[in-house]
Write a protein that holds these residues in place. Structure first.
Motif, mmCIF file in Angstrom:
data_model
loop_
_atom_site.group_PDB
_atom_site.id
_atom_site.type_symbol
_atom_site.label_atom_id
_atom_site.label_comp_id
_atom_site.label_asym_id
_atom_site.label_seq_id
_atom_site.Cartn_x
_atom_site.Cartn_y
_atom_site.Cartn_z
ATOM 1 N N THR A 1 92.733 -4.270 50.590
ATOM 2 C CA THR A 1 92.805 -4.366 49.131
ATOM 3 C C THR A 1 91.984 -5.553 48.659
ATOM 4 O O THR A 1 92.085 -6.649 49.215
ATOM 5 N N CYS A 2 91.188 -5.317 47.632
ATOM 6 C CA CYS A 2 90.408 -6.390 47.021
ATOM 7 C C CYS A 2 90.925 -6.650 45.609
ATOM 8 O O CYS A 2 91.106 -5.706 44.820
ATOM 9 N N PHE A 3 91.172 -7.919 45.308
ATOM 10 C CA PHE A 3 91.600 -8.330 43.967
ATOM 11 C C PHE A 3 90.410 -9.014 43.294
ATOM 12 O O PHE A 3 89.910 -10.027 43.777
ATOM 13 N N LEU A 4 89.974 -8.449 42.197
ATOM 14 C CA LEU A 4 88.810 -8.958 41.471
ATOM 15 C C LEU A 4 89.230 -9.493 40.106
ATOM 16 O O LEU A 4 89.929 -8.802 39.354
ATOM 17 N N GLU A 5 88.790 -10.700 39.816
ATOM 18 C CA GLU A 5 88.962 -11.282 38.484
ATOM 19 C C GLU A 5 87.582 -11.592 37.914
ATOM 20 O O GLU A 5 86.734 -12.142 38.626
ATOM 21 N N TYR A 6 87.370 -11.261 36.629
ATOM 22 C CA TYR A 6 86.058 -11.496 36.028
ATOM 23 C C TYR A 6 86.168 -11.426 34.505
ATOM 24 O O TYR A 6 87.169 -10.938 33.955
ATOM 25 N N LYS A 7 85.109 -11.886 33.870
ATOM 26 C CA LYS A 7 84.982 -11.748 32.418
ATOM 27 C C LYS A 7 83.786 -10.854 32.114
ATOM 28 O O LYS A 7 82.695 -11.072 32.671
ATOM 29 N N PRO A 8 83.950 -9.854 31.265
ATOM 30 C CA PRO A 8 82.798 -9.023 30.887
ATOM 31 C C PRO A 8 81.759 -9.836 30.113
ATOM 32 O O PRO A 8 80.553 -9.656 30.297
ATOM 33 N N THR A 9 82.237 -10.750 29.266
ATOM 34 C CA THR A 9 81.362 -11.668 28.533
ATOM 35 C C THR A 9 82.046 -13.034 28.495
ATOM 36 O O THR A 9 83.235 -13.158 28.818
ATOM 37 N N VAL A 10 81.296 -14.034 28.075
ATOM 38 C CA VAL A 10 81.863 -15.383 28.041
ATOM 39 C C VAL A 10 83.037 -15.457 27.078
ATOM 40 O O VAL A 10 84.014 -16.178 27.304
ATOM 41 N N GLU A 11 82.966 -14.712 25.983
ATOM 42 C CA GLU A 11 83.983 -14.804 24.942
ATOM 43 C C GLU A 11 85.259 -14.040 25.286
ATOM 44 O O GLU A 11 86.340 -14.343 24.769
ATOM 45 N N GLU A 12 85.182 -13.051 26.159
ATOM 46 C CA GLU A 12 86.346 -12.206 26.432
ATOM 47 C C GLU A 12 87.285 -12.863 27.442
ATOM 48 O O GLU A 12 86.919 -13.791 28.176
ATOM 49 N N ILE A 13 88.518 -12.336 27.465
ATOM 50 C CA ILE A 13 89.521 -12.871 28.381
ATOM 51 C C ILE A 13 89.276 -12.327 29.794
ATOM 52 O O ILE A 13 88.535 -11.358 29.997
ATOM 53 N N VAL A 14 89.921 -12.961 30.752
ATOM 54 C CA VAL A 14 89.762 -12.556 32.154
ATOM 55 C C VAL A 14 90.405 -11.189 32.387
ATOM 56 O O VAL A 14 91.516 -10.909 31.912
ATOM 57 N N LYS A 15 89.687 -10.343 33.112
ATOM 58 C CA LYS A 15 90.216 -9.027 33.495
ATOM 59 C C LYS A 15 90.496 -9.003 34.995
ATOM 60 O O LYS A 15 89.840 -9.683 35.774
ATOM 61 N N ASN A 16 91.476 -8.197 35.356
ATOM 62 C CA ASN A 16 91.871 -8.068 36.762
ATOM 63 C C ASN A 16 91.681 -6.623 37.217
ATOM 64 O O ASN A 16 91.952 -5.670 36.469
#
Length: 349
Positions: free
Chosen positions: A137-152
Protein backbone atom coordinates in the motif's frame (compact mmCIF):
# COMPACT_ATOMS: atom_id res chain seq x y z
CA UNK A 1 24.99 -0.71 -32.32
CA UNK A 2 22.75 -2.79 -30.03
CA UNK A 3 20.45 -3.76 -32.90
CA UNK A 4 23.42 -4.83 -35.02
CA UNK A 5 24.87 -6.91 -32.18
CA UNK A 6 21.57 -8.60 -31.47
CA UNK A 7 21.11 -9.33 -35.18
CA UNK A 8 24.52 -10.99 -35.37
CA UNK A 9 23.72 -13.03 -32.26
CA UNK A 10 20.43 -14.19 -33.78
CA UNK A 11 22.04 -15.19 -37.08
CA UNK A 12 24.77 -17.08 -35.21
CA UNK A 13 22.17 -18.92 -33.14
CA UNK A 14 20.19 -19.91 -36.26
CA UNK A 15 23.29 -21.27 -37.98
CA UNK A 16 24.17 -23.23 -34.85
CA UNK A 17 20.68 -24.63 -34.62
CA UNK A 18 20.64 -25.61 -38.29
CA UNK A 19 23.98 -27.38 -38.05
CA UNK A 20 23.11 -29.10 -34.78
CA UNK A 21 25.55 -31.04 -32.64
CA UNK A 22 27.65 -33.86 -34.06
CA UNK A 23 26.64 -37.27 -32.78
CA UNK A 24 29.25 -39.68 -31.59
CA UNK A 25 30.10 -42.14 -34.38
CA UNK A 26 30.94 -44.70 -31.73
CA UNK A 27 27.48 -44.29 -30.21
CA UNK A 28 25.77 -44.84 -33.56
CA UNK A 29 27.92 -47.86 -34.41
CA UNK A 30 27.25 -49.32 -31.00
CA UNK A 31 23.52 -49.26 -31.65
CA UNK A 32 23.80 -50.50 -35.23
CA UNK A 33 23.88 -54.03 -33.83
CA UNK A 34 20.34 -53.64 -32.54
CA UNK A 35 18.49 -51.94 -35.41
CA UNK A 36 16.38 -52.75 -38.49
CA UNK A 37 16.19 -50.76 -41.71
CA UNK A 38 13.15 -48.50 -42.06
CA UNK A 39 12.48 -44.92 -43.17
CA UNK A 40 12.72 -42.46 -40.27
CA UNK A 41 9.42 -41.41 -38.78
CA UNK A 42 8.66 -39.29 -35.73
CA UNK A 43 5.24 -38.26 -34.46
CA UNK A 44 5.02 -35.48 -31.95
CA UNK A 45 2.88 -32.85 -30.35
CA UNK A 46 4.71 -29.72 -29.24
CA UNK A 47 3.43 -26.52 -27.67
CA UNK A 48 5.98 -23.87 -26.82
CA UNK A 49 5.00 -21.40 -24.10
CA UNK A 50 5.14 -17.71 -24.82
CA UNK A 51 7.91 -16.36 -22.66
CA UNK A 52 6.58 -13.68 -20.33
CA UNK A 53 8.91 -11.13 -18.80
CA UNK A 54 7.87 -8.02 -16.93
CA UNK A 55 11.17 -7.31 -15.24
CA UNK A 56 12.66 -4.74 -17.59
CA UNK A 57 13.61 -1.51 -15.92
CA UNK A 58 11.70 0.46 -18.56
CA UNK A 59 8.37 -1.02 -17.41
CA UNK A 60 6.47 1.22 -15.01
CA UNK A 61 3.19 0.32 -13.33
CA UNK A 62 0.68 2.86 -12.10
CA UNK A 63 -1.99 2.35 -9.47
CA UNK A 64 -5.74 2.75 -9.39
CA UNK A 65 -7.95 4.40 -6.80
CA UNK A 66 -10.75 1.94 -7.67
CA UNK A 67 -9.11 -1.49 -7.28
CA UNK A 68 -5.79 -3.15 -6.33
CA UNK A 69 -3.36 -3.45 -9.24
CA UNK A 70 -1.62 -6.79 -9.80
CA UNK A 71 2.15 -6.78 -10.24
CA UNK A 72 4.18 -9.81 -11.34
CA UNK A 73 7.87 -10.13 -10.51
CA UNK A 74 10.02 -13.04 -11.66
CA UNK A 75 11.67 -14.88 -8.80
CA UNK A 76 15.22 -13.62 -8.06
CA UNK A 77 14.83 -10.77 -10.57
CA UNK A 78 14.50 -7.00 -10.38
CA UNK A 79 10.94 -5.72 -10.51
CA UNK A 80 9.38 -3.08 -12.71
CA UNK A 81 8.97 0.37 -11.15
CA UNK A 82 5.75 0.48 -9.14
CA UNK A 83 4.61 4.12 -9.11
CA UNK A 84 2.70 5.71 -6.26
CA UNK A 85 0.36 7.59 -8.62
CA UNK A 86 -2.63 6.89 -10.84
CA UNK A 87 -2.49 7.36 -14.59
CA UNK A 88 -4.21 10.74 -14.26
CA UNK A 89 -1.84 12.00 -11.56
CA UNK A 90 1.16 10.75 -13.47
CA UNK A 91 0.51 13.41 -16.09
CA UNK A 92 -0.20 16.17 -13.54
CA UNK A 93 1.93 18.41 -11.37
CA UNK A 94 2.05 17.47 -7.69
CA UNK A 95 3.02 20.12 -5.17
CA UNK A 96 5.03 18.93 -2.16
CA UNK A 97 4.30 15.21 -2.68
CA UNK A 98 4.95 12.81 0.17
CA UNK A 99 5.15 9.03 -0.37
CA UNK A 100 4.98 6.26 2.18
CA UNK A 101 4.97 2.54 1.38
CA UNK A 102 3.83 -0.34 3.57
CA UNK A 103 4.26 -4.03 2.75
CA UNK A 104 3.47 -7.38 4.38
CA UNK A 105 6.21 -6.74 6.96
CA UNK A 106 5.40 -3.10 7.70
CA UNK A 107 6.78 0.23 6.55
CA UNK A 108 9.35 0.20 3.75
CA UNK A 109 12.26 2.60 4.03
CA UNK A 110 14.47 3.78 1.19
CA UNK A 111 17.56 2.22 2.77
CA UNK A 112 16.09 -1.28 2.52
CA UNK A 113 18.37 -3.52 0.45
CA UNK A 114 15.65 -5.60 -1.20
CA UNK A 115 12.68 -3.22 -1.51
CA UNK A 116 13.66 0.39 -2.20
CA UNK A 117 11.62 3.58 -2.47
CA UNK A 118 13.01 6.20 -4.84
CA UNK A 119 12.89 9.96 -4.27
CA UNK A 120 9.88 10.16 -6.60
CA UNK A 121 7.99 7.49 -4.66
CA UNK A 122 8.55 4.47 -6.90
CA UNK A 123 8.87 1.06 -5.28
CA UNK A 124 11.54 -1.27 -6.73
CA UNK A 125 12.42 -4.82 -5.69
CA UNK A 126 16.05 -5.75 -6.35
CA UNK A 127 16.01 -9.53 -5.80
CA UNK A 128 12.45 -10.71 -5.40
CA UNK A 129 11.84 -13.65 -3.08
CA UNK A 130 8.72 -15.75 -2.48
CA UNK A 131 8.17 -14.28 0.99
CA UNK A 132 7.98 -10.77 -0.50
CA UNK A 133 4.69 -11.56 -2.25
CA UNK A 134 1.64 -9.86 -0.79
CA UNK A 135 -0.29 -6.62 -0.49
CA UNK A 136 1.62 -3.34 -0.77
CA UNK A 137 0.00 0.00 0.00
CA UNK A 138 1.23 3.46 -0.91
CA UNK A 139 0.01 6.55 0.96
CA UNK A 140 0.34 9.71 -1.12
CA UNK A 141 -0.07 13.26 0.14
CA UNK A 142 0.08 16.21 -2.27
CA UNK A 143 -1.36 19.56 -3.27
CA UNK A 144 -2.84 20.03 -6.75
CA UNK A 145 -1.87 23.71 -6.54
CA UNK A 146 -0.11 25.88 -3.99
CA UNK A 147 -3.39 27.43 -2.86
CA UNK A 148 -5.33 24.18 -2.37
CA UNK A 149 -5.38 22.01 0.73
CA UNK A 150 -3.45 18.75 1.03
CA UNK A 151 -5.08 15.71 -0.57
CA UNK A 152 -4.58 12.10 0.46
CA UNK A 153 -4.62 9.03 -1.75
CA UNK A 154 -4.22 5.36 -0.89
CA UNK A 155 -3.18 2.90 -3.61
CA UNK A 156 -3.01 -0.89 -3.22
CA UNK A 157 -0.94 -3.37 -5.22
CA UNK A 158 -1.01 -7.17 -5.17
CA UNK A 159 2.57 -8.24 -5.84
CA UNK A 160 3.11 -11.86 -6.95
CA UNK A 161 6.29 -13.85 -7.45
CA UNK A 162 6.26 -15.94 -10.61
CA UNK A 163 8.62 -18.31 -12.35
CA UNK A 164 8.83 -20.07 -15.67
CA UNK A 165 7.09 -23.45 -15.88
CA UNK A 166 9.10 -26.59 -15.30
CA UNK A 167 8.65 -27.83 -18.85
CA UNK A 168 10.15 -30.89 -20.45
CA UNK A 169 9.80 -33.32 -23.33
CA UNK A 170 8.43 -36.78 -22.68
CA UNK A 171 9.46 -39.46 -25.19
CA UNK A 172 8.19 -42.97 -25.82
CA UNK A 173 9.91 -45.56 -28.00
CA UNK A 174 9.61 -49.29 -28.60
CA UNK A 175 12.28 -51.90 -29.32
CA UNK A 176 12.07 -55.48 -30.48
CA UNK A 177 13.54 -57.29 -27.49
CA UNK A 178 15.04 -60.45 -26.13
CA UNK A 179 12.82 -62.64 -23.92
CA UNK A 180 11.36 -60.49 -21.15
CA UNK A 181 13.28 -62.32 -18.43
CA UNK A 182 16.61 -61.83 -20.23
CA UNK A 183 19.35 -59.83 -18.52
CA UNK A 184 20.33 -58.66 -22.00
CA UNK A 185 17.33 -56.30 -22.00
CA UNK A 186 18.51 -54.68 -18.76
CA UNK A 187 22.01 -54.19 -20.13
CA UNK A 188 20.60 -52.66 -23.31
CA UNK A 189 18.40 -50.26 -21.32
CA UNK A 190 21.36 -48.98 -19.28
CA UNK A 191 23.47 -48.45 -22.40
CA UNK A 192 20.65 -46.59 -24.14
CA UNK A 193 20.21 -44.20 -21.22
CA UNK A 194 23.96 -43.61 -20.99
CA UNK A 195 24.18 -42.62 -24.65
CA UNK A 196 21.12 -40.36 -24.51
CA UNK A 197 22.49 -38.66 -21.38
CA UNK A 198 25.82 -37.95 -23.09
CA UNK A 199 24.01 -36.46 -26.11
CA UNK A 200 22.37 -33.72 -24.05
CA UNK A 201 25.04 -33.23 -21.38
CA UNK A 202 26.61 -30.16 -23.03
CA UNK A 203 23.18 -28.50 -23.18
CA UNK A 204 22.75 -28.70 -19.38
CA UNK A 205 19.87 -31.09 -19.87
CA UNK A 206 19.25 -34.44 -18.22
CA UNK A 207 17.56 -37.68 -19.26
CA UNK A 208 15.28 -39.44 -16.77
CA UNK A 209 13.81 -42.90 -17.25
CA UNK A 210 10.12 -42.74 -16.37
CA UNK A 211 9.12 -46.28 -17.26
CA UNK A 212 10.58 -49.38 -18.91
CA UNK A 213 8.45 -52.46 -19.48
CA UNK A 214 8.76 -55.64 -21.52
CA UNK A 215 5.61 -57.12 -23.06
CA UNK A 216 4.72 -59.93 -25.44
CA UNK A 217 2.89 -58.53 -28.47
CA UNK A 218 0.79 -60.49 -31.00
CA UNK A 219 1.50 -59.13 -34.47
CA UNK A 220 -0.99 -59.16 -37.33
CA UNK A 221 -0.51 -62.27 -39.46
CA UNK A 222 2.52 -63.11 -37.35
CA UNK A 223 3.40 -64.72 -34.08
CA UNK A 224 4.26 -63.31 -30.69
CA UNK A 225 7.27 -61.07 -30.23
CA UNK A 226 8.86 -59.41 -27.22
CA UNK A 227 8.96 -55.61 -27.11
CA UNK A 228 10.55 -53.08 -24.75
CA UNK A 229 8.41 -50.00 -24.05
CA UNK A 230 10.59 -47.05 -23.01
CA UNK A 231 9.26 -43.77 -21.57
CA UNK A 232 11.85 -41.13 -20.73
CA UNK A 233 12.02 -37.37 -20.35
CA UNK A 234 14.55 -34.68 -21.19
CA UNK A 235 14.47 -31.64 -18.94
CA UNK A 236 16.58 -28.56 -18.39
CA UNK A 237 18.89 -28.39 -15.43
CA UNK A 238 18.62 -25.28 -13.27
CA UNK A 239 21.26 -22.84 -14.55
CA UNK A 240 20.66 -20.28 -11.78
CA UNK A 241 23.39 -20.50 -9.19
CA UNK A 242 22.96 -18.16 -6.26
CA UNK A 243 21.38 -14.71 -6.46
CA UNK A 244 22.84 -13.89 -9.88
CA UNK A 245 20.79 -15.61 -12.61
CA UNK A 246 22.15 -16.99 -15.84
CA UNK A 247 22.03 -14.26 -18.51
CA UNK A 248 23.58 -15.95 -21.57
CA UNK A 249 21.02 -16.68 -24.31
CA UNK A 250 22.03 -20.36 -24.29
CA UNK A 251 20.77 -20.55 -20.71
CA UNK A 252 17.15 -20.17 -21.83
CA UNK A 253 15.50 -23.50 -21.12
CA UNK A 254 13.31 -23.66 -24.21
CA UNK A 255 16.27 -23.19 -26.57
CA UNK A 256 18.37 -25.82 -24.87
CA UNK A 257 15.47 -28.26 -24.78
CA UNK A 258 14.77 -27.68 -28.47
CA UNK A 259 18.36 -28.55 -29.31
CA UNK A 260 18.20 -31.63 -27.10
CA UNK A 261 15.01 -32.74 -28.85
CA UNK A 262 16.69 -32.44 -32.25
CA UNK A 263 19.66 -34.51 -31.06
CA UNK A 264 17.42 -37.27 -29.74
CA UNK A 265 15.37 -37.36 -32.95
CA UNK A 266 18.49 -37.57 -35.05
CA UNK A 267 19.94 -40.30 -32.83
CA UNK A 268 16.93 -42.58 -33.36
CA UNK A 269 16.82 -41.84 -37.09
CA UNK A 270 20.53 -42.52 -37.50
CA UNK A 271 20.17 -45.85 -35.73
CA UNK A 272 17.90 -46.90 -38.59
CA UNK A 273 20.12 -45.39 -41.30
CA UNK A 274 23.30 -47.08 -40.07
CA UNK A 275 21.73 -50.52 -39.92
CA UNK A 276 20.22 -49.99 -43.35
CA UNK A 277 23.71 -50.12 -44.82
CA UNK A 278 24.40 -53.52 -43.23
CA UNK A 279 23.61 -56.91 -44.75
CA UNK A 280 23.79 -58.92 -41.52
CA UNK A 281 20.67 -60.69 -40.16
CA UNK A 282 18.44 -58.73 -37.81
CA UNK A 283 19.78 -58.48 -34.26
CA UNK A 284 17.74 -59.59 -31.27
CA UNK A 285 17.12 -56.03 -30.05
CA UNK A 286 16.37 -53.22 -32.46
CA UNK A 287 14.35 -50.01 -32.63
CA UNK A 288 10.85 -50.37 -34.14
CA UNK A 289 10.41 -47.72 -36.83
CA UNK A 290 7.72 -45.10 -36.24
CA UNK A 291 7.36 -45.66 -32.50
CA UNK A 292 9.29 -42.59 -31.31
CA UNK A 293 6.76 -40.06 -30.06
CA UNK A 294 7.08 -37.02 -27.85
CA UNK A 295 4.95 -34.47 -26.10
CA UNK A 296 5.77 -31.09 -24.53
CA UNK A 297 4.66 -30.96 -20.89
CA UNK A 298 4.29 -27.93 -18.62
CA UNK A 299 4.42 -28.24 -14.85
CA UNK A 300 4.64 -25.71 -12.04
CA UNK A 301 6.81 -26.07 -8.98
CA UNK A 302 5.11 -26.76 -5.62
CA UNK A 303 3.52 -23.59 -4.28
CA UNK A 304 2.93 -22.17 -7.79
CA UNK A 305 0.21 -22.56 -10.41
CA UNK A 306 -1.28 -21.24 -13.63
CA UNK A 307 -4.63 -19.43 -13.68
CA UNK A 308 -5.61 -17.57 -16.85
CA UNK A 309 -8.74 -16.11 -15.28
CA UNK A 310 -7.04 -14.78 -12.15
CA UNK A 311 -3.81 -13.73 -13.87
CA UNK A 312 -4.75 -12.76 -17.46
CA UNK A 313 -1.59 -10.63 -17.83
CA UNK A 314 0.59 -13.60 -16.99
CA UNK A 315 -1.38 -16.53 -18.50
CA UNK A 316 1.49 -18.96 -19.01
CA UNK A 317 3.44 -18.07 -15.87
CA UNK A 318 3.61 -20.19 -12.77
CA UNK A 319 2.37 -17.59 -10.28
CA UNK A 320 2.75 -18.09 -6.54
CA UNK A 321 -0.40 -19.51 -4.92
CA UNK A 322 -2.43 -16.89 -3.05
CA UNK A 323 -3.73 -17.37 0.50
CA UNK A 324 -6.63 -19.79 0.33
CA UNK A 325 -4.88 -22.06 -2.16
CA UNK A 326 -1.88 -24.39 -2.43
CA UNK A 327 -0.04 -26.71 -4.81
CA UNK A 328 1.56 -29.73 -3.13
CA UNK A 329 3.42 -31.12 -6.16
CA UNK A 330 4.35 -30.40 -9.76
CA UNK A 331 0.83 -29.80 -11.04
CA UNK A 332 -0.22 -26.74 -13.00
CA UNK A 333 -2.99 -25.37 -10.77
CA UNK A 334 -3.28 -24.03 -7.24
CA UNK A 335 -5.93 -26.01 -5.35
CA UNK A 336 -8.44 -24.44 -2.99
CA UNK A 337 -7.63 -24.57 0.73
CA UNK A 338 -9.52 -22.22 3.03
CA UNK A 339 -7.13 -22.84 5.93
CA UNK A 340 -4.06 -21.74 3.95
CA UNK A 341 -3.09 -18.22 5.03
CA UNK A 342 0.26 -17.72 3.28
CA UNK A 343 1.56 -17.17 -0.23
CA UNK A 344 3.20 -20.18 -1.86
CA UNK A 345 1.61 -22.84 0.32
CA UNK A 346 2.71 -26.39 -0.50
CA UNK A 347 0.27 -28.08 1.88
CA UNK A 348 -3.27 -27.44 3.09
CA UNK A 349 -2.76 -26.77 6.79
Amino acid sequence: MEASASGRAWRTWRRARASGFPLSRAAILLFSAFLVRAPPSVEYLVRFPRTFRLTQESVKIVGSSNFPVKVYVMLHQKSPHVLCVTQRLRNSELIDPSFQWHGPKGKIVSENSTAQVTSTGSLIFQNFEEAMSGVYTCFLEYKPTVEEIVKNLQLKYLVYAYREPHYYYQFTARYHAAPCNSIYNISFEKKLLQILSKLVLDLSCEISLLKSECHRVKMQRAGLQNELFFTFSVSSLDTEKGPKPCTDQNCESSKRLSKAKNLIERFFNQQVEVLGRRSDPLPEIYYIEGTLQMVWINRCFPGYGMNTLKHPKCPECCVICSPGSYNPRDGIHCLQCNSSLVYGAKACV
